[in-house]
Design an enzyme around this catalytic site. Structure first.
Site, PDB file in Angstrom:
ATOM      1  N   ASP A  72       0.846  -1.195   0.000  1.00  0.00           N
ATOM      2  CA  ASP A  72       0.000   0.000   0.000  1.00  0.00           C
ATOM      3  C   ASP A  72       0.877   1.238   0.000  1.00  0.00           C
ATOM      4  O   ASP A  72       2.032   1.216   0.457  1.00  0.00           O
ATOM      5  CB  ASP A  72      -0.964  -0.006   1.181  1.00  0.00           C
ATOM      6  CG  ASP A  72      -0.274   0.032   2.533  1.00  0.00           C
ATOM      7  OD1 ASP A  72       0.759  -0.647   2.692  1.00  0.00           O
ATOM      8  OD2 ASP A  72      -0.752   0.751   3.434  1.00  0.00           O
ATOM      9  N   GLU A 137       0.021  -0.862   5.923  1.00  0.00           N
ATOM     10  CA  GLU A 137       1.080  -0.252   6.733  1.00  0.00           C
ATOM     11  C   GLU A 137       0.954   1.263   6.766  1.00  0.00           C
ATOM     12  O   GLU A 137       1.239   1.900   7.789  1.00  0.00           O
ATOM     13  CB  GLU A 137       2.455  -0.662   6.194  1.00  0.00           C
ATOM     14  CG  GLU A 137       3.608  -0.420   7.163  1.00  0.00           C
ATOM     15  CD  GLU A 137       4.190   0.986   7.094  1.00  0.00           C
ATOM     16  OE1 GLU A 137       4.970   1.357   7.996  1.00  0.00           O
ATOM     17  OE2 GLU A 137       3.870   1.726   6.135  1.00  0.00           O
TER      18      GLU A 137
END
Length: 378
Positions: A72, A137
């Site tokens: 991500d 994250e």
């Protein structure tokens, strides 16, 4: 063994072209699964809440080495700030541009390239290798690495050592190995007084004055002077609010927000009590809410850290410094289970417009990761 090293750039481009802005996956984990399946890994797609994750492992024996990372990325910001499209993955003048090139799709691609070359030379490594790749994250970090670790623990698959590939190098590749991180906690304080007319302060109890004294008490002197591996704990006032539009009214309450980055001399519990003690001295009614996003942790020098140092020395000719600075990372979750360290690219452009990774650095990082595996299984 192949004559030329595997190039990480094509995989990095394929990952960047997936617009996986938290919490979207946009196909990034599918790209990873395809690459790892081709290398003989057994892949598990794990979704917790709305967060997609991937756990892949090759081998069943020990020692078990795990590489952790995330696909991500943060939002791109204004399109006009980018020379090229943030997900075009353009290579220009020897530099790969795109959101995630530095943090950390480029690093993941470099590890897979180094892993490919390691396995070509060592088709039956003495142990097992896994990858824990999360999709949150950069987001709340509640349904990613922490949940996958619980899933791994339930299956008896906790690694013996873990490397997080965050872009932790400062000025040159491999100049830092992060062996710990400070803890981080936030406190929201509301201190109550008695509302009244500002011309008659004796009939009121001004909570602003009390809260200012509390904040002065907390910031007038350092909490500590640091420890062997950590810098001093810091406490910053990050918000102060009264919500009072009238200049002649003493408000009934005042609020403050604090952020503490703390070393291994403290825990969030001990620092919470430190805050309570400062507030109790005012003998006033208050409420406080505390959230700790991670306790401090440290992987002390030992076999795993020594293996990383040897790999960096082989790859760069320089021994890395051991560091615990910066913010938090998913390493804070892994530290509860096994020794963990962080080693990755130079992080000078992460989260910026025109985020970039020099192609030569990605290829050097792939070579470094291959040496990490060689040293870890030596």
């Amino acid at each position: 063994m192949r004559n030329t090293p595997t190039d990480p750039v094509p995989l990095a481009q394929a990952l960047i072209r997936c617009p996986s802005v938290t919490p979207a996956d946009a196909g990034a984990l599918g790209v990873m699964e395809q690459a790892l399946t081709a290398l003989g890994f057994t892949c598990h797609r794990l979704t917790f809440g709305e967060t997609p994750n991937l756990y892949a492992r090759r081998g069943t024996g020990g020692p078990h080495f795990c590489y952790a990372g995330h696909t991500d990325v943060v939002p791109t910001g204004p399109a006009e700030a980018w020379t090229d499209g943030p997900f075009d993955a353009v290579v220009r003048d020897g530099v790969l541009y795109g959101r995630g090139a530095c943090d950390m799709k480029g690093g993941i691609a470099a590890f897979v390239a180094g892993l490919t070359d390691y396995l070509a030379a060592n088709p039956n490594p003495p142990g097992s290798i896994s990858l824990l790749i999360t999709g949150d994250e950069e987001g709340p970090a509640r349904d990613g690495t922490v949940k996958v670790l619980d899933w791994m623990a339930a299956r008896g698959e906790i690694p013996d050592m873990a490397l997080v590939g965050e872009p932790t190098s400062r000025a040159a590749l491999g100049d830092l190995v992060k062996v710990g991180r400070r803890g981080s906690m936030t406190a929201w304080i509301t201190l109550f007084g008695t509302q009244g007319h500002s011309a008659y302060p004796q009939r009121a109890d001004n909570p602003i004055h009390r809260l200012v004294r509390v904040l002065h008490r907390l910031t007038a002197a350092p909490i500590d002077q640091g420890s062997q591996f950590f810098e001093a704990t810091t406490l910053q006032v990050t918000g102060f609010d009264v919500g009072n539009p009238a200049n002649n009214v003493i408000p009934g309450e005042a609020r403050a927000m604090l952020n503490i980055r703390f070393n291994d001399l403290h825990t969030s519990a001990s620092l919470t009590e430190h805050l309570h003690a400062a507030l109790r001295r005012e003998d006033a009614r208050y409420e406080m809410r505390v959230d700790c996003s991670g306790e401090s942790f440290l992987t002390r020098p030992g076999p795993f850290v020594d293996a990383l140092k040897r790999a960096v020395l082989r790859a760069t000719g320089q021994e890395p410094a051991l560091d615990t600075g910066g913010g938090t990372s998913d390493a804070r979750f892994i530290a509860r289970f096994c020794p963990v360290a962080e080693l990755g690219a130079v992080g000078s452009t992460m989260h910026k417009a025109n985020e970039a990774a020099p192609v030569a650095e990605l290829r050097d990082l792939a070579a470094l990761y291959r040496m990490v595996l060689e040293e870890a299984f030596a």
